[in-house]
Design an enzyme around this catalytic site. Sequence first.
Site, PDB file in Angstrom:
ATOM      1  N   GLU A   1     -35.751  13.438 -19.923  1.00 25.14           N
ATOM      2  CA  GLU A   1     -35.059  14.554 -20.593  1.00 25.14           C
ATOM      3  C   GLU A   1     -34.692  14.187 -22.024  1.00 25.14           C
ATOM      4  OE1 GLU A   1     -32.189  14.992 -17.475  1.00 25.14           O
ATOM      5  OE2 GLU A   1     -33.777  15.694 -16.137  1.00 25.14           O
TER       6      GLU A   1
ATOM      7  N   HIS B   1     -34.673   8.282 -20.556  1.00 28.05           N
ATOM      8  CA  HIS B   1     -34.877   9.303 -19.524  1.00 28.05           C
ATOM      9  C   HIS B   1     -35.827  10.369 -20.068  1.00 28.05           C
ATOM     10  CE1 HIS B   1     -34.195  12.474 -16.648  1.00 28.05           C
ATOM     11  NE2 HIS B   1     -33.715  11.547 -15.837  1.00 28.05           N
TER      12      HIS B   1
ATOM     13  N   SER C   1     -36.223  13.950  -7.218  1.00 29.60           N
ATOM     14  CA  SER C   1     -35.984  14.660  -5.950  1.00 29.60           C
ATOM     15  C   SER C   1     -35.811  13.705  -4.770  1.00 29.60           C
ATOM     16  CB  SER C   1     -37.092  15.688  -5.686  1.00 29.60           C
ATOM     17  OG  SER C   1     -37.119  16.647  -6.737  1.00 29.60           O
TER      18      SER C   1
ATOM     19  N   LYS D   1     -26.184  13.257 -15.196  1.00 28.05           N
ATOM     20  CA  LYS D   1     -26.679  14.155 -16.260  1.00 28.05           C
ATOM     21  C   LYS D   1     -25.500  14.909 -16.880  1.00 28.05           C
ATOM     22  CE  LYS D   1     -31.132  14.191 -13.978  1.00 28.05           C
ATOM     23  NZ  LYS D   1     -32.419  14.831 -13.777  1.00 28.05           N
TER      24      LYS D   1
ATOM     25  N   ASN E   1     -27.438   9.377 -11.527  1.00 27.66           N
ATOM     26  CA  ASN E   1     -27.459   9.878 -12.905  1.00 27.66           C
ATOM     27  C   ASN E   1     -26.870  11.280 -12.850  1.00 27.66           C
ATOM     28  OD1 ASN E   1     -28.000  10.865 -15.430  1.00 27.66           O
ATOM     29  ND2 ASN E   1     -30.232  10.879 -15.194  1.00 27.66           N
TER      30      ASN E   1
ATOM     31  N   GLY F   1     -35.918  17.168 -10.376  1.00 26.51           N
ATOM     32  CA  GLY F   1     -35.209  18.437 -10.220  1.00 26.51           C
ATOM     33  C   GLY F   1     -36.077  19.560  -9.675  1.00 26.51           C
TER      34      GLY F   1
ATOM     35  N   GLU G   1     -39.881   7.605 -12.914  1.00 24.18           N
ATOM     36  CA  GLU G   1     -39.512   8.975 -12.596  1.00 24.18           C
ATOM     37  C   GLU G   1     -40.634   9.915 -13.043  1.00 24.18           C
ATOM     38  OE1 GLU G   1     -34.925   9.248 -12.293  1.00 24.18           O
ATOM     39  OE2 GLU G   1     -35.509   9.714 -14.334  1.00 24.18           O
TER      40      GLU G   1
HETATM   41  P1  13P Z   1     -33.324  14.648  -9.403  1.00 19.75           P
HETATM   42  O1  13P Z   1     -32.904  13.636  -8.357  1.00 19.75           O
HETATM   43  O2  13P Z   1     -32.341  15.759  -9.562  1.00 19.75           O
HETATM   44  O3  13P Z   1     -34.735  15.092  -9.217  1.00 19.75           O
HETATM   45  O4  13P Z   1     -33.278  13.861 -10.816  1.00 19.75           O
HETATM   46  C1  13P Z   1     -33.892  12.626 -10.921  1.00 19.75           C
HETATM   47  C2  13P Z   1     -33.519  12.040 -12.230  1.00 19.75           C
HETATM   48  O5  13P Z   1     -33.910  12.523 -13.271  1.00 19.75           O
HETATM   49  C3  13P Z   1     -32.635  10.873 -12.219  1.00 19.75           C
HETATM   50  O6  13P Z   1     -32.570  10.278 -13.478  1.00 19.75           O
END
Ligand code: 13P
Length: 251
Positions: free
Chosen positions: A98, A96, A213, A11, A9, A173, A167
């Site tokens: 976010e 997601h 992560s 982002k 992903n 992150g 997640e």
């Molecule tokens: P990270 O791997 O940067 O923690 O992000 C995970 C994520 O949100 C994947 O959709």
Amino acid sequence: MRKNIVAGNWKMNTTVQEGVELAKQVNDCVKAGHNNCDVVICVPFTHLCPVAGVIDTAVLGLGAENCADKLSGAYTGEVSAPMVASTGAGYVILGHSERRQYYGETNETLKAKTRLALDNNLIPIFCVGEVLEERENGTYNDVVSSQVEALFDLDANDFSKIVIAYEPVWAIGTGKTATADQAQDMHAHIRKVIEQKYGKEIADNTSILYGGSCKPTNARELFAKPDVDGGLIGGAALKADSFMGIVEAFN
Ligand code: 13P
């Protein structure tokens, strides 16, 4: 039996030019390797067409990171599921954290998005996960069950096309990964919730990915757990070598 999948992903990262370069590198690595999982990259809308032009989608899946909850019309700035599908993409990330947190996505909008994705032959990678407070106050299983249950209007045939990504928001992150045991416990819980609604066969065939992560150094331990069927990768998907290090955790 269910598929193992490693999906990136990206982002809101990379320009089109940088993204095309990264996609080419991942595509070359995937073609050169003997991978024991499906590999997918989910990229910004602007990148879908140019990336589709440089990868072989038969070996490297392509997905969007979102789609609209409406089919078409006067929704300035939105990108519909048929638009995504028309680029050659086969997947779409939905729900997601976010999007839920910063853009107010609710179970209702996600139901509409999921319906439209399926109607347009996109495989939804449907994200669920609790926030830190819910992990700490012990409500995390209930929170995640209710997020999964938002999909339970789907009939069994449609549900069987969904990929779930667990997640935990506190792990995204932050560099703070869920332990392999925490991931396994939640994935087994999700599979049980699916089994209660759709039966054992569909539950056993649903791919449940872990995200948060995930890195080459922890992927092998996570993926070794029986109910962890791969990963949804953020930061580590932005470099071909770290992304491929995670793909290789299945070898
Ligand atoms: P990270 O791997 O940067 O923690 O992000 C995970 C994520 O949100 C994947 O959709």
